[in-house]
Structures are given as C-alpha cells and as structure tokens.
Scaffold this motif. Structure first.
Motif, PDB file in Angstrom:
ATOM      1  N   LEU A 131       0.828  -1.205   0.000  1.00 20.07           N
ATOM      2  CA  LEU A 131       0.000   0.000   0.000  1.00 20.07           C
ATOM      3  C   LEU A 131       0.861   1.253   0.000  1.00 20.07           C
ATOM      4  O   LEU A 131       0.539   2.250  -0.652  1.00 20.07           O
ATOM      5  CB  LEU A 131      -0.930  -0.003   1.209  1.00 20.07           C
ATOM      6  N   ASN A 132       1.977   1.212   0.717  1.00 25.62           N
ATOM      7  CA  ASN A 132       2.862   2.359   0.751  1.00 25.62           C
ATOM      8  C   ASN A 132       3.531   2.599  -0.591  1.00 25.62           C
ATOM      9  O   ASN A 132       3.721   3.743  -1.026  1.00 25.62           O
ATOM     10  CB  ASN A 132       3.921   2.160   1.837  1.00 25.62           C
ATOM     11  N   ALA A 133       3.872   1.485  -1.294  1.00 26.25           N
ATOM     12  CA  ALA A 133       4.607   1.606  -2.557  1.00 26.25           C
ATOM     13  C   ALA A 133       3.714   2.041  -3.712  1.00 26.25           C
ATOM     14  O   ALA A 133       4.071   2.934  -4.488  1.00 26.25           O
ATOM     15  CB  ALA A 133       5.293   0.282  -2.883  1.00 26.25           C
ATOM     16  N   ILE A 134       2.541   1.416  -3.866  1.00 28.37           N
ATOM     17  CA  ILE A 134       1.689   1.727  -5.031  1.00 28.37           C
ATOM     18  C   ILE A 134       0.217   1.852  -4.638  1.00 28.37           C
ATOM     19  O   ILE A 134      -0.673   1.592  -5.440  1.00 28.37           O
ATOM     20  CB  ILE A 134       1.843   0.678  -6.152  1.00 28.37           C
ATOM     21  N   GLY A 135      -0.037   2.247  -3.390  1.00 33.83           N
ATOM     22  CA  GLY A 135      -1.409   2.325  -2.909  1.00 33.83           C
ATOM     23  C   GLY A 135      -2.304   3.220  -3.732  1.00 33.83           C
ATOM     24  O   GLY A 135      -3.505   2.956  -3.893  1.00 33.83           O
ATOM     25  N   GLU A 136      -1.717   4.284  -4.299  1.00 34.51           N
ATOM     26  CA  GLU A 136      -2.531   5.212  -5.083  1.00 34.51           C
ATOM     27  C   GLU A 136      -3.030   4.595  -6.385  1.00 34.51           C
ATOM     28  O   GLU A 136      -3.975   5.101  -6.998  1.00 34.51           O
ATOM     29  CB  GLU A 136      -1.727   6.478  -5.394  1.00 34.51           C
ATOM     30  N   ARG A 137      -2.427   3.485  -6.814  1.00 35.90           N
ATOM     31  CA  ARG A 137      -2.839   2.821  -8.050  1.00 35.90           C
ATOM     32  C   ARG A 137      -4.093   1.974  -7.871  1.00 35.90           C
ATOM     33  O   ARG A 137      -4.835   1.733  -8.833  1.00 35.90           O
ATOM     34  CB  ARG A 137      -1.720   1.913  -8.557  1.00 35.90           C
ATOM     35  N   PHE A 138      -4.327   1.491  -6.664  1.00 31.96           N
ATOM     36  CA  PHE A 138      -5.367   0.493  -6.462  1.00 31.96           C
ATOM     37  C   PHE A 138      -6.763   1.082  -6.597  1.00 31.96           C
ATOM     38  O   PHE A 138      -7.104   2.080  -5.956  1.00 31.96           O
ATOM     39  CB  PHE A 138      -5.220  -0.186  -5.099  1.00 31.96           C
ATOM     40  N   GLU A 139      -7.560   0.458  -7.442  1.00 33.13           N
ATOM     41  CA  GLU A 139      -8.964   0.805  -7.564  1.00 33.13           C
ATOM     42  C   GLU A 139      -9.698   0.483  -6.266  1.00 33.13           C
ATOM     43  O   GLU A 139     -10.589   1.224  -5.840  1.00 33.13           O
ATOM     44  CB  GLU A 139      -9.583   0.012  -8.730  1.00 33.13           C
ATOM     45  N   ALA A 140      -9.318  -0.628  -5.655  1.00 34.73           N
ATOM     46  CA  ALA A 140      -9.948  -1.048  -4.404  1.00 34.73           C
ATOM     47  C   ALA A 140      -9.145  -2.190  -3.800  1.00 34.73           C
ATOM     48  O   ALA A 140      -8.308  -2.816  -4.468  1.00 34.73           O
ATOM     49  CB  ALA A 140     -11.389  -1.507  -4.645  1.00 34.73           C
ATOM     50  N   ILE A 141      -9.380  -2.431  -2.529  1.00 34.97           N
ATOM     51  CA  ILE A 141      -8.920  -3.662  -1.881  1.00 34.97           C
ATOM     52  C   ILE A 141     -10.072  -4.655  -1.984  1.00 34.97           C
ATOM     53  O   ILE A 141     -11.204  -4.343  -1.613  1.00 34.97           O
ATOM     54  CB  ILE A 141      -8.566  -3.415  -0.413  1.00 34.97           C
ATOM     55  N   LEU A 142      -9.798  -5.842  -2.519  1.00 40.29           N
ATOM     56  CA  LEU A 142     -10.803  -6.898  -2.586  1.00 40.29           C
ATOM     57  C   LEU A 142     -10.549  -7.843  -1.419  1.00 40.29           C
ATOM     58  O   LEU A 142      -9.579  -8.612  -1.421  1.00 40.29           O
ATOM     59  CB  LEU A 142     -10.730  -7.634  -3.919  1.00 40.29           C
ATOM     60  N   ASP A 143     -11.386  -7.747  -0.427  1.00 41.17           N
ATOM     61  CA  ASP A 143     -11.259  -8.574   0.781  1.00 41.17           C
ATOM     62  C   ASP A 143     -12.063  -9.851   0.557  1.00 41.17           C
ATOM     63  O   ASP A 143     -13.291  -9.831   0.547  1.00 41.17           O
ATOM     64  CB  ASP A 143     -11.777  -7.797   1.987  1.00 41.17           C
ATOM     65  N   VAL A 144     -11.356 -10.970   0.362  1.00 44.60           N
ATOM     66  CA  VAL A 144     -11.976 -12.236  -0.039  1.00 44.60           C
ATOM     67  C   VAL A 144     -12.010 -13.195   1.145  1.00 44.60           C
ATOM     68  O   VAL A 144     -11.019 -13.341   1.873  1.00 44.60           O
ATOM     69  CB  VAL A 144     -11.201 -12.888  -1.206  1.00 44.60           C
ATOM     70  N   THR A 145     -13.143 -13.838   1.320  1.00 42.29           N
ATOM     71  CA  THR A 145     -13.287 -14.896   2.323  1.00 42.29           C
ATOM     72  C   THR A 145     -13.714 -16.176   1.620  1.00 42.29           C
ATOM     73  O   THR A 145     -14.717 -16.184   0.905  1.00 42.29           O
ATOM     74  CB  THR A 145     -14.337 -14.516   3.379  1.00 42.29           C
ATOM     75  N   ILE A 146     -12.926 -17.237   1.786  1.00 39.41           N
ATOM     76  CA  ILE A 146     -13.245 -18.540   1.199  1.00 39.41           C
ATOM     77  C   ILE A 146     -13.610 -19.505   2.319  1.00 39.41           C
ATOM     78  O   ILE A 146     -12.907 -19.594   3.334  1.00 39.41           O
ATOM     79  CB  ILE A 146     -12.060 -19.110   0.394  1.00 39.41           C
TER      80      ILE A 146
END
Length: 305
Positions: free
Chosen positions: A213-228
């Motif tokens: 997140l510190n390195a390229i956090g500004e690039r992310f459209e979103a965090i996808l929090d996945v639960t399987i």
C-alpha cells in the motif's frame, strides 16, 4: 461429466489434464520471456506484459475447463459486480489449502488483472511452474527465523526490498496483487502454537500489505477482501483433483484504504505501524465472524436439504 467414474480415476484424469495444460502453455510463456530478456528495454517490457498475462490467463481458463469436466462442485460466489480488467487491485484472502489458489484463479480470471502472488523462495524449484512464476514476475521471498537474522543482520529487510522492487514492476501495468495475510495455510496445530485469538484464522502478518500500500497504494482501484469457506472441510489438493470438494463459498467485499494509512510508512513510522496493525486486526475480526456465519448458514442449508 465424469462424475460416474471412481474418485481415484477422476483424480488421475484431472492430474494428467493439469500436467498437459502446463506443458502446453509454459514453453510459450518462456519463449516470450526469453524475448524480454534479449530486449531489456522498458517499452518492450510494457508491450510484452499483457502478452505474458494473457498466456497465464489462457492456462487458468483451461484449468477451469478440466475442473468443469471432472468436478461437480457447487459454487456460491458473491461480490464480483463492477470489477474491471484494466484496474489495479489489492486482493486479501484467508488461506486454508493449496486449493485456494485454483479457486481464486477460477473465480477472478479475466474479471480483474492476473493475480500476482508473493511466493516462498523454495517454490522457485517447482518443476515448470517455478519458471512460469519467474517469467510472470512473481516475487520470491526468503523467510528467515529471528535466530538466523540475529546471526546474519545484513539479511534483515531483504524481503522488504524484494517486495518494494516487485511493486515497482506492478505499477507499470494493471495488476492484482494477491496477499495471504496469514503467511501460511491454516491448521488447528498452527492456531494453537500461535495462541491465535481467532476461531478460524491465524494471526495476520501486516508488513507485506503495508509495504504494498505504501509503494503503489494510489494505483489500487480497491482492496478486494476475499473470504473462502469450504463447508465440508478444507480439502487437500488430492481431494480436489479427485472431485471431492462438494461446495465452495466465496464472498468478495470491496474496501478502500483508510485515509490515515495512505502514505504511511510501516517500516519507519511507529504511529503508521500501529495504525496498520489496528486496521488489519479489525479486518480479521470481521472475517472471523463472517466465516462463522457462512459455516452456520451452510450447515442450516444442509439440514434443510
């Protein structure tokens, strides 16, 4: 389609199809990777990145094909609306089995950019696949014990530097950075050894996701929090190949990076480190409760059926 066959026969067929699929696509992948090595220029790297990702996605699509042929798994997946192939995503997931990787690839393939995993250094030597992961710029991480680091202090921080360099490559083309926060597959033995406060999860490791997140956090459209969740128990790879995974439940939740974490440096800022840990603990508490609810729901449906 092959459900009438004995499970052992189905397993042999599935393993052979997986092997054949790998032997077809990996040489093609390596050929383009060799071209990238021979022409080590940034425009060439940018041009070849989607080609290499497309080859990997074709391998995954073929895996989905033999899975449909040999499996009769019931898929209960929710949260895929609005995903885009030309955006960056940070994907976080609980980890129970090698089957998780097949599940994630099957569900997300061609919905978001190719998933890039942080891998243990030892996996580089997996036949065929180690070369494929290298060709796709999957970062290989060395895991050292605290005793080793005390004896070899110059090695401290090397993994973070590897991750930082990997993130610089990820920033060039749309990528889905995959992170198993637990760092290893869940088991009750590991849970007890850690004295984990969670019922269904191991303690999360914050460093990797914080650095990304510190390195390229500004690039992310979103965090996808996945639960399987595997309502019938987390399967082994062998059980999966034999078609013994009756149900897979997956929930995908889009999250944004909290404002107080944007730009925070986990490695040098004590306040930023504390904020990251607090945020991840809350994520894990919610995920643990969600797993409990999904298992209870699946048990109720089984009784009702």
């Amino acid at each position: 389609m092959l459900h009438f066959l004995p499970a052992s026969v189905v397993g042999v067929i599935a393993a052979l199809l997986l092997l054949l699929n790998t032997l077809v696509w990996v040489p093609i992948l390596l050929a383009f990777s060799l071209l990238r090595l021979l022409l080590p220029f940034e425009p060439v790297r940018r041009a070849l990145a989607p080609v290499l990702a497309g080859i990997a996605e074709s391998w995954i699509a073929c895996n989905s094909g033999w899975m449909a042929l040999t499996q009769r798994t019931s898929w209960d997946v929710d949260g895929l609306e609005g995903l885009q192939r030309r955006k960056w995503y940070l994907v976080n997931c609980n980890h129970q089995s090698w089957v998780d990787v097949f599940v994630l690839q099957h569900v997300f393939n061609r919905r978001i950019p190719l998933l890039k995993f942080f891998l243990k250094q030892e996996l580089m030597w997996v036949p065929a696949m180690g070369l494929a992961w290298w060709a796709l710029d999957f970062p290989f991480m060395r895991r050292h014990s605290e005793t080793y680091l005390k004896e070899n202090p110059h090695m401290r921080g090397k993994d973070l530097e590897t991750a930082r360099k990997a993130c610089q490559k990820f920033a060039l083309n749309p990528t889905s950075v995959m992170n198993f926060l637990e760092g290893t597959r869940f088991s009750e033995t590991k849970q007890r050894a850690q004295s984990s406060p969670y019922k269904h999860l191991l303690k999360p490791k914050v460093g990797g996701i914080a650095l990304t997140l510190n390195a390229i956090g500004e690039r992310f459209e979103a965090i996808l929090d996945v639960t399987i969740v595997y309502p019938d128990g987390a399967p082994t790879l062998g059980q999966f190949l034999c078609g013994r995974v009756p149900r897979v439940v997956m929930r995908v939740q889009r999250r944004t990076v909290p404002e107080n974490l944007q730009g925070a440096d986990y490695t040098v800022d004590p306040r930023g480190r504390a904020a990251f840990r607090k945020w991840v603990r809350q994520l894990w508490l919610e995920k643990d409760r969600q797993i409990t609810a999904l298992l209870q729901q699946a048990a109720g449906e089984s009784r009702g059926g």
